[in-house]
Design an enzyme around this catalytic site. Structure first.
Site: not given
Ligand code: C5P
Length: 300
Positions: A11, A97, A99, A101-104, A138
């Site tokens: 995102k 990771v 970043g 951008m809500a990777g986790g 998120d």
């Protein structure tokens, strides 16, 4: 069932309005989430214990112990449904990771959808959203995808009316930023000033309804940006490159450090990507489109 793979989007926050710190350590936000076509894939397989493995972008810095967000989500689903928490999760990362951008969170949302299918727990979407909110602010949006307004910690979602497809270029930084550290820096920079209630921009919502990329570019905003730049001053140089090459707008993703640039069309996005790569101000560059669907099963 032998395995289930779920694809989950990254995102960018088209707007991130942040209030003062709350007594629980969080900040109230008014945000517009926008999912983009950069995905992590989460595969759930039968297992004797609950374990996770990670490959791809930044995999070497993702913990595979109990703190891994996909495992946190798996335990939350098991507890909620009275299921034994037994499975192996394999995460293939493309989302950077740390970043912004809500990777986790994407991996947590992927685990919820994949395990709900593997374990045949049949939790409805509203309940899954509620479980997701306990895992991270998120995570509910990673389930929902598309474009949505987020209030509270960002977990209270309403789908936003948005027309058209937008072309984005993302510039990934050399190293990540910790979300709590960026919030703390924002509080430090704001010391002595009284915070207004966070609120959604009417101009931004109008731009989304009309699908007009030029208006959207003008209305992108992120209160976290100055805190991210304060902690990682080189980001200002990356943002300048986008400006110089005619980006319709630029914004730092969430708490940073990834920079997002809005392009006129796919050709302009490629030009911007080349300019950003040549500038040497970032680690790598990706062109993507938005909005993208939320967490969904791609193979079962
Ligand atoms: O909800 P999540 O675990 O992703 O949040 C990580 C951290 O980011 C929180 O512990 C808090 O420090 C900060 N945060 C915040 N306000 C929010 C969301 C996150 O202060 N709305």
């Amino acid at each position: 069932m032998s395995s289930v793979t779920v694809r989950v989007p990254a995102k960018v926050n088209l707007q991130l309005s942040v209030g003062g710190p709350r007594s629980d350590g969080y900040h109230d936000v008014a945000t517009v989430f926008h999912a983009v076509s950069l995905f992590d894939d989460v595969t759930a397989l039968p297992g004797d214990h609950l374990t996770v493995s990670v490959e791809g972008e930044g995999a070497e810095v993702v913990p595979v112990d109990d703190s891994n967000l996909a495992l946190v989500a798996a335990r939350a689903l098991a507890e909620h449904t009275g299921t034994e928490a037994k499975a192996h999760l394999h995460v293939h990362k493309s989302i950077p990771v740390s970043g912004g951008m809500a990777g986790g969170s994407a991996d947590a949302a992927g685990a919820l959808v994949a395990l709900d299918k593997l374990w045949d727990t049949r939790v409805d979407r509203d309940e899954l959203q509620a479980i997701a909110a306990t895992v991270g602010s998120d995570v509910p949006f990673a389930l929902m995808g598309h474009t949505a307004v987020g209030l509270g910690r960002g977990e209270r979602l309403t789908p936003a009316l948005a027309r058209g497809r937008f072309h984005w270029v993302f510039a990934f930084a050399q190293s990540g930023l910790s979300t709590p550290a960026v919030y703390a820096e924002l509080d430090r920079l704001r010391t002595g000033s009284v915070q207004a209630e966070p609120r959604i921009s009417d101009a931004l919502m109008a731009a989304l309804r009309s699908g007009d990329a030029v208006s959207l570019g003008r209305t992108l905003s992120n209160d976290m940006q100055r805190a991210a730049v304060s902690l990682a001053p080189d980001l200002a140089m990356t943002m300048d490159v986008g400006d110089e090459y005619g980006a319709l707008g630029a914004v730092i993703c969430g708490s940073g450090p990834t920079c997002a640039f809005l392009a006129r069309d796919d050709e302009h996005a490629l030009d911007l990507a080349v300019a950003l790569t040549a500038s040497g101000t970032c680690r790598s560059v990706k062109t993507v489109t938005g909005p993208a669907a939320g967490a969904r099963v791609v193979t079962a």
